[in-house]
Scaffold this active site. Structure first.
Site, PDB file in Angstrom:
ATOM      1  N   ILE A 189      48.278  42.122  78.639  1.00 37.83           N
ATOM      2  CA  ILE A 189      48.612  41.133  79.761  1.00 37.83           C
ATOM      3  C   ILE A 189      48.540  41.833  80.541  1.00 37.83           C
ATOM      4  O   ILE A 189      49.539  43.046  80.636  1.00 37.83           O
ATOM      5  CB  ILE A 189      49.714  40.512  79.324  1.00 37.83           C
ATOM      6  CG1 ILE A 189      50.280  39.300  78.281  1.00 37.83           C
ATOM      7  CG2 ILE A 189      50.388  40.088  80.872  1.00 37.83           C
ATOM      8  CD1 ILE A 189      51.413  38.875  79.245  1.00 37.83           C
ATOM      9  N   SER A 222      46.692  46.779  78.706  1.00 35.60           N
ATOM     10  CA  SER A 222      45.405  45.770  78.326  1.00 35.60           C
ATOM     11  C   SER A 222      44.607  46.902  79.668  1.00 35.60           C
ATOM     12  O   SER A 222      44.773  47.657  80.474  1.00 35.60           O
ATOM     13  CB  SER A 222      45.745  44.455  78.735  1.00 35.60           C
ATOM     14  OG  SER A 222      44.886  44.244  79.795  1.00 35.60           O
ATOM     15  N   GLN A 253      44.215  47.408  73.894  1.00 40.33           N
ATOM     16  CA  GLN A 253      42.511  46.346  74.732  1.00 40.33           C
ATOM     17  C   GLN A 253      41.383  46.515  75.918  1.00 40.33           C
ATOM     18  O   GLN A 253      41.994  46.527  76.223  1.00 40.33           O
ATOM     19  CB  GLN A 253      43.200  45.153  74.785  1.00 40.33           C
ATOM     20  CG  GLN A 253      42.783  43.901  74.752  1.00 40.33           C
ATOM     21  CD  GLN A 253      42.587  43.879  76.176  1.00 40.33           C
ATOM     22  OE1 GLN A 253      43.005  44.462  77.670  1.00 40.33           O
ATOM     23  NE2 GLN A 253      42.150  42.936  76.454  1.00 40.33           N
ATOM     24  N   TYR A 313      38.244  45.698  77.766  1.00 43.44           N
ATOM     25  CA  TYR A 313      37.823  45.084  77.865  1.00 43.44           C
ATOM     26  C   TYR A 313      35.562  45.512  78.075  1.00 43.44           C
ATOM     27  O   TYR A 313      36.272  46.356  78.643  1.00 43.44           O
ATOM     28  CB  TYR A 313      37.442  44.123  79.430  1.00 43.44           C
ATOM     29  CG  TYR A 313      38.965  43.304  79.641  1.00 43.44           C
ATOM     30  CD1 TYR A 313      38.589  41.847  79.067  1.00 43.44           C
ATOM     31  CD2 TYR A 313      39.966  42.837  79.853  1.00 43.44           C
ATOM     32  CE1 TYR A 313      39.811  40.891  78.314  1.00 43.44           C
ATOM     33  CE2 TYR A 313      41.530  41.984  79.954  1.00 43.44           C
ATOM     34  CZ  TYR A 313      40.640  41.077  79.184  1.00 43.44           C
ATOM     35  OH  TYR A 313      41.692  40.231  79.728  1.00 43.44           O
ATOM     36  N   LYS A 336      39.092  39.997  69.415  1.00 39.93           N
ATOM     37  CA  LYS A 336      40.110  39.340  70.058  1.00 39.93           C
ATOM     38  C   LYS A 336      39.646  37.942  70.630  1.00 39.93           C
ATOM     39  O   LYS A 336      39.024  38.478  71.525  1.00 39.93           O
ATOM     40  CB  LYS A 336      41.273  40.055  71.073  1.00 39.93           C
ATOM     41  CG  LYS A 336      42.180  39.149  71.354  1.00 39.93           C
ATOM     42  CD  LYS A 336      43.407  39.747  72.542  1.00 39.93           C
ATOM     43  CE  LYS A 336      44.758  38.690  72.956  1.00 39.93           C
ATOM     44  NZ  LYS A 336      44.207  38.277  73.584  1.00 39.93           N
ATOM     45  N   HIS A 339      43.472  32.802  74.044  1.00 39.25           N
ATOM     46  CA  HIS A 339      43.597  32.905  75.626  1.00 39.25           C
ATOM     47  C   HIS A 339      45.233  33.005  75.989  1.00 39.25           C
ATOM     48  O   HIS A 339      44.726  32.480  76.793  1.00 39.25           O
ATOM     49  CB  HIS A 339      42.955  33.169  76.587  1.00 39.25           C
ATOM     50  CG  HIS A 339      42.276  35.501  77.099  1.00 39.25           C
ATOM     51  ND1 HIS A 339      41.624  36.219  76.631  1.00 39.25           N
ATOM     52  CD2 HIS A 339      43.138  35.508  78.209  1.00 39.25           C
ATOM     53  CE1 HIS A 339      41.903  36.960  77.544  1.00 39.25           C
ATOM     54  NE2 HIS A 339      42.983  36.832  78.707  1.00 39.25           N
ATOM     55  N   ARG A 372      43.461  30.316  78.701  1.00 37.26           N
ATOM     56  CA  ARG A 372      43.470  30.397  79.716  1.00 37.26           C
ATOM     57  C   ARG A 372      41.470  30.705  80.452  1.00 37.26           C
ATOM     58  O   ARG A 372      41.250  31.405  81.867  1.00 37.26           O
ATOM     59  CB  ARG A 372      43.884  32.460  80.646  1.00 37.26           C
ATOM     60  CG  ARG A 372      45.279  32.097  80.922  1.00 37.26           C
ATOM     61  CD  ARG A 372      46.149  33.768  80.722  1.00 37.26           C
ATOM     62  NE  ARG A 372      45.083  34.377  81.744  1.00 37.26           N
ATOM     63  CZ  ARG A 372      45.943  34.265  83.205  1.00 37.26           C
ATOM     64  NH1 ARG A 372      46.454  32.967  83.256  1.00 37.26           N
ATOM     65  NH2 ARG A 372      45.706  34.859  83.733  1.00 37.26           N
ATOM     66  N   GLY A 417      50.385  30.589  72.117  1.00 41.07           N
ATOM     67  CA  GLY A 417      51.623  29.426  72.309  1.00 41.07           C
ATOM     68  C   GLY A 417      53.037  29.863  71.396  1.00 41.07           C
ATOM     69  O   GLY A 417      53.514  29.116  71.277  1.00 41.07           O
ATOM     70  N   ILE A 418      52.467  30.973  70.843  1.00 44.78           N
ATOM     71  CA  ILE A 418      54.168  31.048  69.807  1.00 44.78           C
ATOM     72  C   ILE A 418      54.978  31.767  70.541  1.00 44.78           C
ATOM     73  O   ILE A 418      55.013  32.186  71.655  1.00 44.78           O
ATOM     74  CB  ILE A 418      53.559  32.875  69.279  1.00 44.78           C
ATOM     75  CG1 ILE A 418      53.045  32.581  68.358  1.00 44.78           C
ATOM     76  CG2 ILE A 418      55.440  33.326  68.598  1.00 44.78           C
ATOM     77  CD1 ILE A 418      53.301  32.353  66.458  1.00 44.78           C
TER      78      ILE A 418
END
Length: 458
Positions: A133, A161, A183, A185, A320, A344, A347, A384-385
């Protein structure tokens, strides 16, 4: 003496507390396997005779409400709590879990349980990873330090992130001997990509999570209505400002340590500084905008482009944002070591399929199942966990581990590192408890066995 009710003196309360501590902790020692670090947490909460600390609750909705209240004056909450469009995808993520129910089995000796999970040859104490995040400086004073330190303390894998508000190097130091991934981008320019990959390797990030569903900023009304984009003020761009290749482009040295945006983040203050001609703020804004164009360029990559990243990184490469069975199969064909089935957290695309449905569909692919069974391909799940039963459902449908996002972030907002640690502990205690009550002794008895473990109820 009643369990609940008024106490005539502090002494009576102390006597009662001592009694229950002794009783429950003896019961704890008798029934919980000492090799399982999560199994005793629920009994410890009962024995404490007070609300769980520091959050005061284990309910996601109540922790979320506390986080929202804490950030009410700075406007940052919607950046975490909001999603794309009407939030329909986020809602669908949660509703998807309600369509499945666990089928308990009885008269099974599940006293000794294990949550151990092996991913890419590394054994972990649980199947939970801390999801990446970004821009955490808008949520808490210690930003990404909170989850990085909590992860190290509890032995939970941590994913950093690209949009972090601390440098890769600072987070590696904070995470210490913890297990961490980076992670990515996907930058616009290959030289920046190579620099980030090199820094990840130098700082012991074990795997690269290449996010493929966020090539540009999504349509998020909560942020659009307030023009909320911290990056343009130099917040959440600290990975870029600490990168030697990116900074050399502007004739500047990388800022490896100490570039910690002020908390709480006040967009109006930055706007006033720019209008007043404040050189420092103007530079921050310039570099932030340039990094946003670099790391969120609106550039749609192709499967052919993946070869460059694959050839440039020796360790595990995980994609991802995969939601389509054909894309999961293409990931195998193009050399990815795994995928994270994710939308995501809702989002990016309003009206997209729920992540759990995407997982179910992908795991019907014989190609994916064969590669997974041979140990050549890893399937992780995200979006959603919230509970231990959610984790069991995702694993039963074929995931090998899950990423936890908003719950720990809200814990960080409310109570910093301690808040993150409580969320991780109570989520894993819930998982352990549910696993045992459902009649299972290990997650291997659950993984990929949806037909035996779950029933579709809606």
């Amino acid at each position: 003496m009643p369990l609940y009710g008024s106490m005539s003196s502090h002494r009576e309360f102390d006597v009662l507390l001592t009694f229950y501590n002794r009783f429950l902790l003896k019961m704890d020692a008798a029934i919980v396997d000492s090799t399982n670090p999560w199994g005793s947490y629920a009994l410890q909460l009962y024995a404490s005779r007070k609300a769980p600390q520091p959050l005061g609750t284990v309910l996601f909705e109540e922790i979320e409400a506390k986080a929202k209240e804490k950030l009410k004056d700075c406007g940052a909450f919607m950046y975490a709590g909001g999603s794309a469009g009407t939030n329909s995808t986020e809602r669908a993520n949660r509703k998807a879990f309600e369509k499945w129910a666990i089928i308990p089995r009885m008269l099974v000796n599940a006293t000794k349980r294990s949550l151990e999970t092996t991913i890419f040859g590394v054994k972990h104490s649980s199947p939970v990873f801390i999801a990446p995040i970004g821009v955490q400086a808008i949520f808490a004073k210690d930003a990404e330090f909170n989850p990085a330190r909590a992860a190290q303390a509890l032995g939970i894998p941590f994913i950093l992130s690209t949009s972090a508000s601390r440098s890769m190097e600072e987070i590696a130091k904070a995470n210490g001997d913890g297990h961490r991934w980076y992670q990515l981008y996907w930058p616009r320019n290959d030289d920046v990509t190579l620099s980030l990959l090199g820094r990840a390797k130098a700082n012991n990030y074990k795997a690269i999570v290449l996010t493929v569903d966020s090539m540009s900023v999504a349509w998020r009304p909560g942020d659009i209505n307030t023009s909320y984009i911290p990056f343009v003020h130099g917040v959440g761009v600290q990975v870029g400002k600490s990168d030697p290749v990116f900074m050399a482009r502007y004739g500047k040295q990388p800022i490896m340590e100490g570039d910690h945006p002020e908390f709480p983040y006040d967009p109006a203050k930055f706007d006033r500084g720019i209008l007043a001609g404040d050189d420092k703020i103007k530079e921050q804004s310039f570099l932030g905008t340039e990094w946003l164009k670099e790391a969120n360029p609106g550039l749609h990559r192709t499967w052919a482009d993946l070869k460059f990243v694959r050839d440039s990184w020796e360790g595990p490469l995980v994609l991802k944002g995969i939601q389509r069975v054909q894309d999961a199969e293409l990931a195998i064909d193009h050399g990815a070591d795994g995928i994270i089935v994710s939308n995501h957290g809702g989002r990016q695309i309003d009206g997209a399929i729920p992540s759990l449905l995407a997982l179910e569909t992908i795991m019907k692919s014989e190609k994916v199942k064969a590669a997974q069974a041979e140990g050549k391909f890893t399937v992780l799940f995200d979006s959603g966990i919230r509970t231990g039963s959610d984790i069991i459902k995702a694993l039963a449908l074929g995931a090998q581990a899950v990423l936890l996002g908003r719950p720990w972030l809200y814990g960080s907002i409310v109570a910093g590192q301690d808040g993150v640690e409580q969320v991780l502990r109570h989520t894993l205690a819930d998982l352990d408890n549910t696993l045992g009550l459902a009649g299972f002794t290990s997650l291997d008895e659950v993984r990929g066995k949806g037909d035996e473990v779950l029933a579709r109820i809606l």
